[in-house]
Design an enzyme around this catalytic site. Sequence first.
Site, short mmCIF file in Angstrom:
data_model
loop_
_atom_site.label_atom_id
_atom_site.label_comp_id
_atom_site.label_asym_id
_atom_site.label_seq_id
_atom_site.Cartn_x
_atom_site.Cartn_y
_atom_site.Cartn_z
N SER A 127 0.88 -1.17 0.00
CA SER A 127 0.00 0.00 0.00
C SER A 127 0.91 1.22 0.00
O SER A 127 1.86 1.31 -0.80
CB SER A 127 -0.93 -0.06 1.22
N TYR A 187 -4.82 8.52 -6.40
CA TYR A 187 -3.81 7.58 -5.91
C TYR A 187 -4.14 7.19 -4.47
O TYR A 187 -4.13 6.02 -4.11
CB TYR A 187 -2.41 8.20 -6.00
N LYS A 224 -5.19 3.49 -2.78
CA LYS A 224 -4.47 2.85 -1.67
C LYS A 224 -5.39 2.69 -0.44
O LYS A 224 -5.29 1.69 0.27
CB LYS A 224 -3.20 3.63 -1.33
N1 LIG Z 1 7.83 5.23 -4.85
C1 LIG Z 1 7.16 5.65 -3.80
O1 LIG Z 1 7.41 6.75 -3.28
C2 LIG Z 1 6.12 4.75 -3.18
C3 LIG Z 1 5.67 5.06 -1.89
C4 LIG Z 1 4.72 4.23 -1.30
C5 LIG Z 1 4.25 3.13 -1.98
N2 LIG Z 1 4.69 2.86 -3.24
C6 LIG Z 1 4.16 1.69 -3.91
O2 LIG Z 1 5.20 0.74 -4.07
C7 LIG Z 1 4.93 -0.09 -5.19
C8 LIG Z 1 6.18 -0.16 -6.05
O3 LIG Z 1 6.51 1.13 -6.52
P1 LIG Z 1 8.02 1.57 -6.80
O4 LIG Z 1 8.33 2.71 -5.94
O5 LIG Z 1 8.91 0.40 -6.77
O6 LIG Z 1 7.86 2.16 -8.29
P2 LIG Z 1 8.42 1.66 -9.70
O7 LIG Z 1 9.91 1.55 -9.68
O8 LIG Z 1 7.78 2.55 -10.71
O9 LIG Z 1 7.85 0.16 -9.83
C9 LIG Z 1 6.51 -0.07 -10.09
C10 LIG Z 1 6.37 -1.46 -10.65
O10 LIG Z 1 4.97 -1.71 -10.92
C11 LIG Z 1 4.89 -2.19 -12.26
N3 LIG Z 1 3.59 -1.93 -12.85
C12 LIG Z 1 2.91 -0.77 -12.98
N4 LIG Z 1 1.75 -0.98 -13.62
C13 LIG Z 1 1.69 -2.32 -13.91
C14 LIG Z 1 0.78 -3.15 -14.56
N5 LIG Z 1 -0.37 -2.68 -15.08
N6 LIG Z 1 1.05 -4.49 -14.66
C15 LIG Z 1 2.20 -4.99 -14.15
N7 LIG Z 1 3.14 -4.24 -13.54
C16 LIG Z 1 2.89 -2.91 -13.43
C17 LIG Z 1 6.01 -1.51 -13.02
O11 LIG Z 1 6.23 -2.22 -14.20
P3 LIG Z 1 6.74 -1.53 -15.58
O12 LIG Z 1 8.25 -1.54 -15.50
O13 LIG Z 1 6.22 -2.42 -16.65
O14 LIG Z 1 6.18 -0.14 -15.61
C18 LIG Z 1 7.11 -1.64 -11.98
O15 LIG Z 1 7.65 -2.94 -12.03
C19 LIG Z 1 3.71 0.51 -5.88
O16 LIG Z 1 2.55 -0.22 -5.50
C20 LIG Z 1 3.64 1.92 -5.32
O17 LIG Z 1 2.32 2.44 -5.31
C21 LIG Z 1 5.63 3.64 -3.85
#
Ligand SMILES: NC(=O)c1ccc[n+]([C@@H]2O[C@H](COP(=O)([O-])OP(=O)(O)OC[C@H]3O[C@@H](n4cnc5c(N)ncnc54)[C@H](OP(=O)(O)O)[C@@H]3O)[C@@H](O)[C@H]2O)c1
Length: 280
Positions: A137, A151, A155
């Site tokens: 989340s 967003y 979540k």
């Molecule tokens: N970054 C932050 O600040 C943050 C904070 C809190 C929570 N989160 C959560 O943490 C999780 C991971 O994010 P991250 O920070 O690691 O960002 P990230 O580097 O952009 O990674 C996101 C991943 O999700 C994949 N994805 C997106 N849409 C998809 C779909 N329709 N089908 C399959 N894969 C998909 C992307 O694949 P592609 O390479 O194909 O795009 C990528 O592998 C997410 O749920 C995000 O909401 C992030």
Amino acid sequence: MSQAPRTWFITGASSGLGRQLAEALLQDGQQVAATARNLDSLAVLQETYGSLLWSAELDVTDTGRLRQVTDAAFDELGHIDHVISNAGYGLYGAAEEFDDQDIQRQFATNLIAPVQLLRAVVPHFRRQKAGHFVQISSAAGQTGMAGGSLYHASKWGVEGFFDSLHDELSPFGIGVTIVEPGAIASSFFTRVGVAKAINAYESGPVGALRGYLADPDTVIANSIGDPAKMARAIIDAVTTSQPTQRLVLGSDAHTMIQQSLTARLAAHEAQREAARNTDR
Ligand SMILES: NC(=O)c1ccc[n+]([C@@H]2O[C@H](COP(=O)([O-])OP(=O)(O)OC[C@H]3O[C@@H](n4cnc5c(N)ncnc54)[C@H](OP(=O)(O)O)[C@@H]3O)[C@@H](O)[C@H]2O)c1
């Protein structure tokens, strides 16, 4: 190897937190079923770790494919201990700025896909009489922010869904953990969707957020969450004998959630009498 051998399934393993989780587990000698929209993104892992890595192409918004891939992973690997629903992306703008497709895609990816993944996994976990589902989340699942309505709603949606599952699934030996990271230094902010601007919002908080997001390098530099440390913290937390229902990661997440809960609790408490006045 720091963990006893287990098998893990991860969505969105191409980058960021999902990639760090896959790498950390593979380095530990664990069996990993990694899924990604583009399998080329997993080629280096496949070369390095060979048969420890089972992989499949998966866009999590394709529910039919999601069920196929989940069934195939359980069938071919025999047993999966932990499923990590990680895939997601951010979408920002004022509520009236989003178009219908923006809204549909955000909820399809961040809310419907985790719901459908859980539904695909539970029959296998029930048959195993064990299994742990980990939903990524965000601190955004406990807070609200101007310009982040969709967003945050996605979540909050997963928080409500997975919060309800603890008592529903624990009789089957199935655990659920909701992970609430703060800002992660990942490529997340290079990929966020930003709605087409309406001028009226330019001088307010939505305009300020839009300006900030326009420079992803600065946003990432300001993101204090270390994805490698977060991946390790998740692995450690969910492999204890009694994993917590929620896992907060990052001091920013801890502060934001505390402020939000404290304010809500005070406002809630102030309504005690008024709420009682409507009892029959
Ligand atoms: N970054 C932050 O600040 C943050 C904070 C809190 C929570 N989160 C959560 O943490 C999780 C991971 O994010 P991250 O920070 O690691 O960002 P990230 O580097 O952009 O990674 C996101 C991943 O999700 C994949 N994805 C997106 N849409 C998809 C779909 N329709 N089908 C399959 N894969 C998909 C992307 O694949 P592609 O390479 O194909 O795009 C990528 O592998 C997410 O749920 C995000 O909401 C992030």
